[in-house]
Design a protein around this motif. Structure first.
Motif, PDB file in Angstrom:
ATOM      1  N   ARG A  80       0.814  -1.221   0.000  1.00  0.00           N
ATOM      2  CA  ARG A  80       0.000   0.000   0.000  1.00  0.00           C
ATOM      3  C   ARG A  80       0.848   1.272   0.000  1.00  0.00           C
ATOM      4  N   HIS A  81       2.145   1.148   0.217  1.00  0.00           N
ATOM      5  CA  HIS A  81       3.033   2.311   0.298  1.00  0.00           C
ATOM      6  C   HIS A  81       4.188   2.221  -0.695  1.00  0.00           C
ATOM      7  N   ASP A  82       3.897   1.722  -1.876  1.00  0.00           N
ATOM      8  CA  ASP A  82       4.863   1.678  -2.990  1.00  0.00           C
ATOM      9  C   ASP A  82       6.163   0.948  -2.647  1.00  0.00           C
ATOM     10  N   TRP A  83       6.099  -0.044  -1.797  1.00  0.00           N
ATOM     11  CA  TRP A  83       7.245  -0.874  -1.438  1.00  0.00           C
ATOM     12  C   TRP A  83       8.428  -0.054  -0.915  1.00  0.00           C
ATOM     13  N   SER A  84       8.132   1.013  -0.214  1.00  0.00           N
ATOM     14  CA  SER A  84       9.164   1.896   0.330  1.00  0.00           C
ATOM     15  C   SER A  84       9.633   1.405   1.702  1.00  0.00           C
ATOM     16  N   LEU A  85      10.860   0.891   1.738  1.00  0.00           N
ATOM     17  CA  LEU A  85      11.432   0.457   3.017  1.00  0.00           C
ATOM     18  C   LEU A  85      11.644   1.642   3.956  1.00  0.00           C
ATOM     19  N   GLN A  86      12.001   2.786   3.400  1.00  0.00           N
ATOM     20  CA  GLN A  86      12.197   3.970   4.237  1.00  0.00           C
ATOM     21  C   GLN A  86      10.890   4.361   4.923  1.00  0.00           C
ATOM     22  N   SER A  87       9.780   4.268   4.220  1.00  0.00           N
ATOM     23  CA  SER A  87       8.483   4.573   4.834  1.00  0.00           C
ATOM     24  C   SER A  87       8.153   3.578   5.942  1.00  0.00           C
ATOM     25  N   LEU A  88       8.516   2.322   5.733  1.00  0.00           N
ATOM     26  CA  LEU A  88       8.282   1.315   6.772  1.00  0.00           C
ATOM     27  C   LEU A  88       9.103   1.627   8.015  1.00  0.00           C
ATOM     28  N   ILE A  89      10.346   1.970   7.823  1.00  0.00           N
ATOM     29  CA  ILE A  89      11.213   2.316   8.960  1.00  0.00           C
ATOM     30  C   ILE A  89      10.679   3.562   9.665  1.00  0.00           C
ATOM     31  N   ASP A  90      10.245   4.548   8.894  1.00  0.00           N
ATOM     32  CA  ASP A  90       9.654   5.747   9.493  1.00  0.00           C
ATOM     33  C   ASP A  90       8.418   5.392  10.313  1.00  0.00           C
ATOM     34  N   ALA A  91       7.613   4.459   9.837  1.00  0.00           N
ATOM     35  CA  ALA A  91       6.405   4.051  10.561  1.00  0.00           C
ATOM     36  C   ALA A  91       6.754   3.365  11.876  1.00  0.00           C
ATOM     37  N   TRP A  92       7.853   2.627  11.896  1.00  0.00           N
ATOM     38  CA  TRP A  92       8.276   1.957  13.125  1.00  0.00           C
ATOM     39  C   TRP A  92       8.622   2.965  14.221  1.00  0.00           C
ATOM     40  N   PHE A  93       8.992   4.178  13.834  1.00  0.00           N
ATOM     41  CA  PHE A  93       9.374   5.201  14.802  1.00  0.00           C
ATOM     42  C   PHE A  93       8.374   6.358  14.840  1.00  0.00           C
ATOM     43  N   ALA A  94       7.147   6.125  14.371  1.00  0.00           N
ATOM     44  CA  ALA A  94       6.143   7.191  14.259  1.00  0.00           C
ATOM     45  C   ALA A  94       5.599   7.644  15.605  1.00  0.00           C
ATOM     46  N   THR A  95       5.491   6.745  16.562  1.00  0.00           N
ATOM     47  CA  THR A  95       4.952   7.102  17.884  1.00  0.00           C
ATOM     48  C   THR A  95       5.867   6.540  18.960  1.00  0.00           C
ATOM     49  N   ALA A  96       5.655   6.997  20.181  1.00  0.00           N
ATOM     50  CA  ALA A  96       6.450   6.485  21.303  1.00  0.00           C
ATOM     51  C   ALA A  96       6.216   4.984  21.483  1.00  0.00           C
ATOM     52  N   ALA A  97       4.981   4.540  21.255  1.00  0.00           N
ATOM     53  CA  ALA A  97       4.665   3.116  21.422  1.00  0.00           C
ATOM     54  C   ALA A  97       5.396   2.266  20.382  1.00  0.00           C
ATOM     55  N   THR A  98       5.363   2.673  19.126  1.00  0.00           N
ATOM     56  CA  THR A  98       6.040   1.887  18.094  1.00  0.00           C
ATOM     57  C   THR A  98       7.552   1.977  18.235  1.00  0.00           C
ATOM     58  N   THR A  99       8.056   3.120  18.669  1.00  0.00           N
ATOM     59  CA  THR A  99       9.504   3.249  18.906  1.00  0.00           C
ATOM     60  C   THR A  99       9.936   2.317  20.024  1.00  0.00           C
ATOM     61  N   GLY A 100       9.154   2.262  21.094  1.00  0.00           N
ATOM     62  CA  GLY A 100       9.471   1.353  22.203  1.00  0.00           C
ATOM     63  C   GLY A 100       9.473  -0.099  21.775  1.00  0.00           C
ATOM     64  N   LEU A 101       8.471  -0.489  20.984  1.00  0.00           N
ATOM     65  CA  LEU A 101       8.420  -1.868  20.487  1.00  0.00           C
ATOM     66  C   LEU A 101       9.590  -2.168  19.560  1.00  0.00           C
ATOM     67  N   MET A 102       9.966  -1.191  18.743  1.00  0.00           N
ATOM     68  CA  MET A 102      11.087  -1.390  17.833  1.00  0.00           C
ATOM     69  C   MET A 102      12.389  -1.595  18.598  1.00  0.00           C
ATOM     70  N   TRP A 103      12.615  -0.761  19.621  1.00  0.00           N
ATOM     71  CA  TRP A 103      13.825  -0.918  20.431  1.00  0.00           C
ATOM     72  C   TRP A 103      13.799  -2.233  21.200  1.00  0.00           C
ATOM     73  N   ASP A 104      12.634  -2.635  21.701  1.00  0.00           N
ATOM     74  CA  ASP A 104      12.508  -3.903  22.410  1.00  0.00           C
ATOM     75  C   ASP A 104      12.903  -5.061  21.487  1.00  0.00           C
ATOM     76  N   ALA A 105      12.373  -5.061  20.264  1.00  0.00           N
ATOM     77  CA  ALA A 105      12.690  -6.122  19.309  1.00  0.00           C
ATOM     78  C   ALA A 105      14.162  -6.088  18.905  1.00  0.00           C
ATOM     79  N   THR A 106      14.723  -4.908  18.759  1.00  0.00           N
ATOM     80  CA  THR A 106      16.126  -4.775  18.370  1.00  0.00           C
ATOM     81  C   THR A 106      17.049  -5.314  19.459  1.00  0.00           C
TER      82      THR A 106
END
Length: 104
Positions: A28-54
């Motif tokens: 749905r977002h033109d296969w943009s990996l950069q957009s996906l990475i930006d979405a992972w850090f879009a909110t405090a909740a998603t940033t926290g989950l991203m750091w937890d997984a990392t």
């Protein structure tokens, strides 16, 4: 045997379930990996989950490397790219599956 099968099923689930969301989102977002990475850090909740997984992924890689050199289980190294390309939800149960195979 049952435990190994459970690990394998969890690894498959850990590969398929997240990919359904990632592929759907990317399509749905033109296969943009950069957009996906930006979405992972879009909110405090998603940033926290991203750091937890990392952090979990890095801990798993350290464990895999440490045990691989002791046990000489070189095939377990496949878990490293699986963890970073698919996720910890696939990498960890895959490692447990590989680690619990019968010793010959």
């Amino acid at each position: 045997m049952i435990l190994r099968s459970l690990y394998l099923l969890l690894a498959l689930w850990g590969a398929i379930q997240p990919m359904r969301y990632f592929i759907g989102w990317l399509s749905r977002h033109d296969w943009s990996l950069q957009s996906l990475i930006d979405a992972w850090f879009a909110t405090a909740a998603t940033t926290g989950l991203m750091w937890d997984a990392t952090i979990a992924a890095v801990a798993l890689v350290v464990w895999v490397l440490a045990e691989t050199f002791v046990r000489r289980n070189w095939s377990a190294l496949v878990v490293i790219p699986v963890t970073f390309l698919i996720g910890v939800g696939c990498g960890l149960p895959l490692y447990l599956f590989l680690r619990t195979r019968p010793v010959t």
